[in-house]
Design a protein around this motif. Sequence first.
Motif, PDB file in Angstrom:
ATOM      1  N   UNK A 261       0.830  -1.205   0.000  1.00 10.08           N
ATOM      2  CA  UNK A 261       0.000   0.000   0.000  1.00 10.08           C
ATOM      3  C   UNK A 261       0.865   1.254   0.000  1.00 10.08           C
ATOM      4  N   UNK A 262       1.892   1.295   0.824  1.00  9.65           N
ATOM      5  CA  UNK A 262       2.719   2.492   0.950  1.00  9.65           C
ATOM      6  C   UNK A 262       3.533   2.762  -0.316  1.00  9.65           C
ATOM      7  N   UNK A 263       4.088   1.721  -0.925  1.00  6.95           N
ATOM      8  CA  UNK A 263       5.094   1.913  -1.968  1.00  6.95           C
ATOM      9  C   UNK A 263       4.562   1.900  -3.395  1.00  6.95           C
ATOM     10  N   UNK A 264       3.491   1.166  -3.664  1.00  7.60           N
ATOM     11  CA  UNK A 264       3.147   0.911  -5.067  1.00  7.60           C
ATOM     12  C   UNK A 264       2.776   2.170  -5.839  1.00  7.60           C
ATOM     13  N   UNK A 265       2.131   3.115  -5.170  1.00  5.15           N
ATOM     14  CA  UNK A 265       1.588   4.271  -5.878  1.00  5.15           C
ATOM     15  C   UNK A 265       2.692   5.067  -6.574  1.00  5.15           C
ATOM     16  N   UNK A 294       4.279  -6.010 -11.251  1.00  9.18           N
ATOM     17  CA  UNK A 294       5.614  -5.474 -10.942  1.00  9.18           C
ATOM     18  C   UNK A 294       5.580  -4.627  -9.681  1.00  9.18           C
ATOM     19  N   UNK A 295       4.565  -3.766  -9.549  1.00 12.11           N
ATOM     20  CA  UNK A 295       4.483  -2.894  -8.378  1.00 12.11           C
ATOM     21  C   UNK A 295       4.330  -3.712  -7.092  1.00 12.11           C
ATOM     22  N   UNK A 296       3.529  -4.747  -7.136  1.00 17.79           N
ATOM     23  CA  UNK A 296       3.356  -5.614  -5.969  1.00 17.79           C
ATOM     24  C   UNK A 296       4.665  -6.319  -5.636  1.00 17.79           C
ATOM     25  N   UNK A 297       5.299  -6.899  -6.656  1.00 16.58           N
ATOM     26  CA  UNK A 297       6.547  -7.640  -6.446  1.00 16.58           C
ATOM     27  C   UNK A 297       7.655  -6.738  -5.909  1.00 16.58           C
ATOM     28  N   UNK A 298       7.844  -5.584  -6.517  1.00 18.30           N
ATOM     29  CA  UNK A 298       8.915  -4.676  -6.111  1.00 18.30           C
ATOM     30  C   UNK A 298       8.682  -4.160  -4.695  1.00 18.30           C
ATOM     31  N   UNK A 299       7.426  -3.891  -4.332  1.00 21.18           N
ATOM     32  CA  UNK A 299       7.123  -3.412  -2.979  1.00 21.18           C
ATOM     33  C   UNK A 299       7.558  -4.431  -1.932  1.00 21.18           C
TER      34      UNK A 299
END
Length: 337
Positions: A261-265, A294-299
């Motif tokens: 939640x914090x990082x993906x945006x 990708x956003x989920x994985x990288x977070x």
Amino acid sequence: MSEITASDKKPRELFLDTAKGFSIVLVVFWHAIAAAYTTIDLPRDSIYVAINNPLLQIRMPLFFFVSGLVFSHTLSKGWATFFRKRLLTMIWLFTLWTFLYALRGREDPEWVLSSFYNPPIHLWFLWGLVIYRFTARAAVSMKLPAILIAAALSILSFAGWPQNLWGALSTHQTAVAKDAVFYLFGIWFAMPWVRYLVARPITIGTAALLLAIISGKLGFNAGLAVFGTIVGLSIAKIITDHLEAVRALFTYLGRHSLEIFILHFGMMWPLMSLFRKVTEEGIEYWAVPLGTAIAVFVSVVIRNITDRFAPWLFVLPKFLAKGERPGLADERSLQGK
């Protein structure tokens, strides 16, 4: 059939963390669509938009309902313990990441100050959790009037009436009013209802789906949110019971919903811009699901890396934990333990 209780940790983790993982993926999916609108000119009649539109009213009610439910056994603590173990983590994370995002975006001090009463899109859920947890503890002796007030506010805010009230508030201030009833019902009243659902998820889920469809057709968004949340819980239970690989994925993501939640945006718009530079061939078909993944994985990867040298980015620092093993108090707080 296994019951869901505060002490019965394994069923709780599998079932409710699956639901939370499901909801956090829907959040990332929506923000991928929003980024695609402005960076790759995603058509408004895209299949992803059609899928997302009814889910807009469901994803956060489901997330907050589960968050309240797993937090329900913690309200007996005294105020000092409750603040230190249940509120301070949220306050720390919201304050820290507000400043970090301000530095990243080169925001002025006025933006930082305004964030504490008008939270930014990527952090409003932390702001909401502080308000919800405080309210749940403060109103524990007057649950019925409090839940009725919360329900009335939710129905009015979903309907946008009175317009001069909700029009004066930001989207995320309004969202906190909309979703409060889901968190408070989850923390105060939901356990018997959830036990009933766990026993017959297909029957209840099917009935709730029909009612959600009817609510959507009638434009009754509050009903869509309620029945959609029940559908989400039913799906989570069915996945937990019958689809081991899918369950494992969503349970894992549910336990990592904080960093996602914090990082993906902050990744979405750069990702979509990168996709467009690589190739525009068929981009309207693959950019949204790939960006979401990708956003989920990288977070999650970022969290796993930073925990080794800067755990205070996602947990309460040792000097604030006051005797708890570093990281333990905050992880318990976030998961409702």
